[in-house]
Design a protein around this motif. Structure first.
Motif, PDB file in Angstrom:
ATOM      1  N   ILE A 113       0.839  -1.203   0.000  1.00 56.86           N
ATOM      2  CA  ILE A 113       0.000   0.000   0.000  1.00 56.86           C
ATOM      3  C   ILE A 113       0.869   1.247   0.000  1.00 56.86           C
ATOM      4  O   ILE A 113       0.584   2.217  -0.719  1.00 56.86           O
ATOM      5  N   ARG A 114       1.963   1.255   0.756  1.00 54.30           N
ATOM      6  CA  ARG A 114       2.888   2.395   0.752  1.00 54.30           C
ATOM      7  C   ARG A 114       3.491   2.603  -0.633  1.00 54.30           C
ATOM      8  O   ARG A 114       3.664   3.732  -1.077  1.00 54.30           O
ATOM      9  N   HIS A 115       3.815   1.498  -1.310  1.00 50.59           N
ATOM     10  CA  HIS A 115       4.372   1.594  -2.659  1.00 50.59           C
ATOM     11  C   HIS A 115       3.355   2.219  -3.625  1.00 50.59           C
ATOM     12  O   HIS A 115       3.702   3.077  -4.440  1.00 50.59           O
ATOM     13  N   ILE A 116       2.114   1.806  -3.520  1.00 53.69           N
ATOM     14  CA  ILE A 116       1.054   2.352  -4.378  1.00 53.69           C
ATOM     15  C   ILE A 116       0.864   3.843  -4.110  1.00 53.69           C
ATOM     16  O   ILE A 116       0.809   4.650  -5.043  1.00 53.69           O
ATOM     17  N   ILE A 117       0.818   4.235  -2.856  1.00 53.20           N
ATOM     18  CA  ILE A 117       0.644   5.642  -2.505  1.00 53.20           C
ATOM     19  C   ILE A 117       1.830   6.460  -3.001  1.00 53.20           C
ATOM     20  O   ILE A 117       1.663   7.545  -3.569  1.00 53.20           O
ATOM     21  N   SER A 118       3.035   5.944  -2.824  1.00 55.66           N
ATOM     22  CA  SER A 118       4.237   6.632  -3.295  1.00 55.66           C
ATOM     23  C   SER A 118       4.205   6.808  -4.810  1.00 55.66           C
ATOM     24  O   SER A 118       4.559   7.865  -5.337  1.00 55.66           O
ATOM     25  N   SER A 119       3.761   5.775  -5.530  1.00 58.63           N
ATOM     26  CA  SER A 119       3.655   5.848  -6.986  1.00 58.63           C
ATOM     27  C   SER A 119       2.688   6.948  -7.402  1.00 58.63           C
ATOM     28  O   SER A 119       2.945   7.700  -8.345  1.00 58.63           O
ATOM     29  N   LEU A 120       1.578   7.051  -6.695  1.00 58.04           N
ATOM     30  CA  LEU A 120       0.583   8.078  -7.007  1.00 58.04           C
ATOM     31  C   LEU A 120       1.102   9.486  -6.694  1.00 58.04           C
ATOM     32  O   LEU A 120       0.871  10.415  -7.466  1.00 58.04           O
ATOM     33  N   GLU A 121       1.806   9.633  -5.582  1.00 56.48           N
ATOM     34  CA  GLU A 121       2.316  10.948  -5.201  1.00 56.48           C
ATOM     35  C   GLU A 121       3.377  11.454  -6.174  1.00 56.48           C
ATOM     36  O   GLU A 121       3.469  12.656  -6.415  1.00 56.48           O
ATOM     37  N   ASP A 122       4.169  10.548  -6.735  1.00 55.70           N
ATOM     38  CA  ASP A 122       5.249  10.928  -7.644  1.00 55.70           C
ATOM     39  C   ASP A 122       4.769  11.169  -9.074  1.00 55.70           C
ATOM     40  O   ASP A 122       5.532  11.641  -9.905  1.00 55.70           O
ATOM     41  N   LEU A 123       3.530  10.848  -9.365  1.00 56.87           N
ATOM     42  CA  LEU A 123       3.020  10.869 -10.726  1.00 56.87           C
ATOM     43  C   LEU A 123       2.284  12.176 -11.021  1.00 56.87           C
ATOM     44  O   LEU A 123       1.389  12.568 -10.277  1.00 56.87           O
ATOM     45  N   GLN A 124       2.680  12.851 -12.105  1.00 54.65           N
ATOM     46  CA  GLN A 124       1.967  14.069 -12.502  1.00 54.65           C
ATOM     47  C   GLN A 124       0.944  13.742 -13.592  1.00 54.65           C
ATOM     48  O   GLN A 124      -0.207  14.158 -13.521  1.00 54.65           O
ATOM     49  N   TYR A 125       1.362  12.984 -14.615  1.00 52.58           N
ATOM     50  CA  TYR A 125       0.468  12.516 -15.672  1.00 52.58           C
ATOM     51  C   TYR A 125       0.772  11.043 -15.895  1.00 52.58           C
ATOM     52  O   TYR A 125       1.930  10.673 -16.055  1.00 52.58           O
ATOM     53  N   GLY A 126      -0.231  10.217 -15.942  1.00 56.30           N
ATOM     54  CA  GLY A 126      -0.004   8.805 -16.216  1.00 56.30           C
ATOM     55  C   GLY A 126      -1.024   7.933 -15.513  1.00 56.30           C
ATOM     56  O   GLY A 126      -2.121   8.369 -15.188  1.00 56.30           O
ATOM     57  N   SER A 127      -0.613   6.688 -15.257  1.00 53.06           N
ATOM     58  CA  SER A 127      -1.539   5.754 -14.622  1.00 53.06           C
ATOM     59  C   SER A 127      -0.787   4.770 -13.743  1.00 53.06           C
ATOM     60  O   SER A 127       0.392   4.500 -13.943  1.00 53.06           O
ATOM     61  N   VAL A 128      -1.512   4.262 -12.748  1.00 51.91           N
ATOM     62  CA  VAL A 128      -1.006   3.203 -11.886  1.00 51.91           C
ATOM     63  C   VAL A 128      -1.994   2.059 -12.009  1.00 51.91           C
ATOM     64  O   VAL A 128      -3.189   2.227 -11.766  1.00 51.91           O
ATOM     65  N   ILE A 129      -1.508   0.898 -12.426  1.00 53.80           N
ATOM     66  CA  ILE A 129      -2.358  -0.278 -12.584  1.00 53.80           C
ATOM     67  C   ILE A 129      -1.992  -1.284 -11.497  1.00 53.80           C
ATOM     68  O   ILE A 129      -0.825  -1.655 -11.357  1.00 53.80           O
ATOM     69  N   ILE A 130      -2.981  -1.698 -10.732  1.00 51.57           N
ATOM     70  CA  ILE A 130      -2.776  -2.651  -9.647  1.00 51.57           C
ATOM     71  C   ILE A 130      -3.388  -3.979 -10.077  1.00 51.57           C
ATOM     72  O   ILE A 130      -4.583  -4.053 -10.380  1.00 51.57           O
ATOM     73  N   THR A 131      -2.567  -5.022 -10.117  1.00 47.88           N
ATOM     74  CA  THR A 131      -3.040  -6.346 -10.498  1.00 47.88           C
ATOM     75  C   THR A 131      -3.275  -7.167  -9.229  1.00 47.88           C
ATOM     76  O   THR A 131      -2.413  -7.229  -8.352  1.00 47.88           O
ATOM     77  N   VAL A 132      -4.456  -7.783  -9.156  1.00 46.44           N
ATOM     78  CA  VAL A 132      -4.838  -8.564  -7.977  1.00 46.44           C
ATOM     79  C   VAL A 132      -5.174  -9.985  -8.406  1.00 46.44           C
ATOM     80  O   VAL A 132      -5.881 -10.187  -9.403  1.00 46.44           O
ATOM     81  N   HIS A 133      -4.649 -10.971  -7.689  1.00 49.55           N
ATOM     82  CA  HIS A 133      -4.975 -12.382  -7.916  1.00 49.55           C
ATOM     83  C   HIS A 133      -5.415 -12.978  -6.593  1.00 49.55           C
ATOM     84  O   HIS A 133      -4.723 -12.846  -5.579  1.00 49.55           O
ATOM     85  N   ASP A 134      -6.562 -13.620  -6.597  1.00 47.62           N
ATOM     86  CA  ASP A 134      -7.108 -14.250  -5.388  1.00 47.62           C
ATOM     87  C   ASP A 134      -7.124 -13.299  -4.190  1.00 47.62           C
ATOM     88  O   ASP A 134      -6.773 -13.669  -3.073  1.00 47.62           O
TER      89      ASP A 134
END
Length: 55
Positions: free
Chosen positions: A9-30
């Motif tokens: 979750i920290r990695h996802i939040i960090s990715s979002l904070e560092d991003l100005q334009y783009g996308s973050v895709i989270i892949t979930v299995h089971d």
């Protein structure tokens, strides 16, 4: 929350904070996060203004 889940979750939040334009895709299995892809877009303004064509 488990330590591994907190890190994900920290990695996802960090990715979002560092991003100005783009996308973050989270892949979930089971019900578990297995992958996070970040795509960043860089936008550059045009150097010259284009002339307007007369009709």
């Amino acid at each position: 929350m488990e330590k591994k889940e907190e890190l994900k979750i920290r990695h996802i939040i960090s990715s979002l904070e560092d991003l100005q334009y783009g996308s973050v895709i989270i892949t979930v299995h089971d019900g578990e996060i297995t992958q996070v892809d970040t795509t960043e877009k860089k936008r550059f303004p045009l150097g010259k203004s284009r002339p307007v064509k007369a009709r």
